[in-house]
Design a protein around this motif. Structure first.
Motif, PDB file in Angstrom:
ATOM      1  N   LEU A  53      53.815  67.176  23.293  1.00  0.00           N
ATOM      2  CA  LEU A  53      54.268  67.650  24.589  1.00  0.00           C
ATOM      3  C   LEU A  53      53.133  68.309  25.370  1.00  0.00           C
ATOM      4  N   GLU A  54      52.337  69.131  24.689  1.00  0.00           N
ATOM      5  CA  GLU A  54      51.198  69.761  25.359  1.00  0.00           C
ATOM      6  C   GLU A  54      50.157  68.724  25.760  1.00  0.00           C
ATOM      7  N   ASP A  55      49.974  67.705  24.952  1.00  0.00           N
ATOM      8  CA  ASP A  55      49.034  66.636  25.292  1.00  0.00           C
ATOM      9  C   ASP A  55      49.456  65.945  26.584  1.00  0.00           C
ATOM     10  N   ALA A  56      50.755  65.690  26.731  1.00  0.00           N
ATOM     11  CA  ALA A  56      51.256  65.077  27.963  1.00  0.00           C
ATOM     12  C   ALA A  56      51.045  66.006  29.154  1.00  0.00           C
ATOM     13  N   ARG A  57      51.308  67.299  28.952  1.00  0.00           N
ATOM     14  CA  ARG A  57      51.088  68.261  30.041  1.00  0.00           C
ATOM     15  C   ARG A  57      49.619  68.307  30.436  1.00  0.00           C
ATOM     16  N   ALA A  58      48.739  68.370  29.436  1.00  0.00           N
ATOM     17  CA  ALA A  58      47.304  68.468  29.731  1.00  0.00           C
ATOM     18  C   ALA A  58      46.804  67.245  30.479  1.00  0.00           C
ATOM     19  N   GLN A  59      47.292  66.072  30.102  1.00  0.00           N
ATOM     20  CA  GLN A  59      46.870  64.864  30.804  1.00  0.00           C
ATOM     21  C   GLN A  59      47.323  64.893  32.259  1.00  0.00           C
ATOM     22  N   GLU A  60      48.531  65.418  32.500  1.00  0.00           N
ATOM     23  CA  GLU A  60      49.021  65.498  33.876  1.00  0.00           C
ATOM     24  C   GLU A  60      48.239  66.526  34.694  1.00  0.00           C
ATOM     25  N   VAL A  61      47.959  67.693  34.085  1.00  0.00           N
ATOM     26  CA  VAL A  61      47.343  68.793  34.830  1.00  0.00           C
ATOM     27  C   VAL A  61      45.825  68.660  34.909  1.00  0.00           C
ATOM     28  N   TYR A  62      45.194  68.313  33.772  1.00  0.00           N
ATOM     29  CA  TYR A  62      43.735  68.325  33.693  1.00  0.00           C
ATOM     30  C   TYR A  62      43.113  66.934  33.700  1.00  0.00           C
TER      31      TYR A  62
END
Length: 218
Positions: A177-186
Motif C-alpha cells: 500500500l505504501e509502495d502504491a502511495r509513494a509511486q503516486e506522490v513521488y
C-alpha cells in the motif's frame, strides 16, 4: 492530500487477513501487554478523539516534528499542524522551508530530537511489540531514542496475533500500500529498507500509543 487505504485497495494486492479489527478481548490483551512493556496506551473511538488526545498532550512552546504517517493525515493532524492553531514550534514547516538540499537534510536530522515527535506504526503484536518500517529511516530514526517524547497513533486494524504476524503485516499489507502511495506522490516506489522492532520503552512516560477502534493507515 489524504491518502487512505481506500484510494489503493482496489488496485493493490495485500493480505486482508492481516488488516482485520481485533476482538475486544484481543485488544484488551494487546493494551495490557503494551503497558507491561513500558508504553503508555490510550484507546479512543474516533479520529476526532485521537486528534484531541495527541494535541492535548503537547504543551505550549514545545518543538514538534512528525514523520510521514497516513494515520496522522487521516485524523487531521497534518492540517492542524500546518494551520498554526497552536503554540508549538513547527519543525516540519521549518525544515521543508529550506531550499538547500544539504542544509534541509541536516535540519531534518536535528528535528529527530524534537520535544515531541509524532508518527505511526505498521503493525502491533498482541504480545506488545510495535513494528515500523521506512525507506529512508526519517521516521523510525526518532523512535528509539532521539525524540524526547514520542506520540504514536494507530488504527486497531494493525493489531495482529504475534511478532511473526506483525513482520508479515509490514511486508504484505503496509509495504504494497505504501509502495502504491509513494509511486503516486513521488513517482518512485517504496521499500522496507529500515525496520524497527520496538520491544520495550524503558523511559517511563516517554512513549504514548494512541489506538483508534477503527481502520486507519497502512
Amino acid at each position: 492530500m489524504v491518502h487512505d487505504k481506500a484510494a489503493f485497495a482496489d488496485d493493490v494486492d495485500f493480505d486482508e487477513s492481516l488488516d482485520d479489527l481485533p476482538t475486544d478481548a484481543e485488544l484488551e490483551e494487546t493494551v495490557a501487554n503494551l503497558e507491561d512493556r513500558g508504553f503508555e496506551v490510550v484507546v479512543v473511538d474516533t479520529a476526532e478523539d485521537a486528534l484531541a488526545e495527541i494535541t492535548d498532550q503537547i504543551p505550549a512552546g514545545a518543538s514538534v516534528m512528525n514523520g510521514h504517517s497516513t494515520t496522522l493525515e487521516e485524523i487531521g493532524f497534518d492540517d492542524y499542524l500546518a494551520e498554526g492553531d497552536h503554540d508549538w514550534e513547527n519543525l516540519h514547516a521549518e525544515v521543508f522551508a529550506i531550499d538547500d538540499d544539504a542544509e534541509r537534510a541536516r535540519a531534518r536530522r536535528e528535528a529527530q530530537t524534537a520535544d515531541y515527535f509524532l508518527g505511526g506504526v505498521n503493525a502491533i503484536a498482541q504480545s506488545g511489540e510495535l513494528v515500523a518500517a521506512d525507506a529512508s529511516g526519517s521516521r523510525v530514526g526518532a523512535y528509539p531514542f532521539a525524540a524526547e517524547n514520542l506520540l504514536l497513533v494507530s488504527g486497531t486494524n494493525k493489531v495482529v496475533a504475534d511478532l511473526d504476524a506483525a513482520l508479515d503485516r509490514v511486508e504484505n499489507v503496509a509495504y504494497p500500500l505504501e509502495d502504491a502511495r509513494a509511486q503516486e506522490v513521488y513517482g518512485v516506489g517504496s521499500a522496507v529498507a529500515k525496520q524497527l522492532i520496538y520491544r520495550y520503552e524503558n523511559d517511563e512516560g516517554r512513549t504514548t500509543v494512541v489506538l483508534i477502534r477503527d481502520e486507519f493507515g497502512f
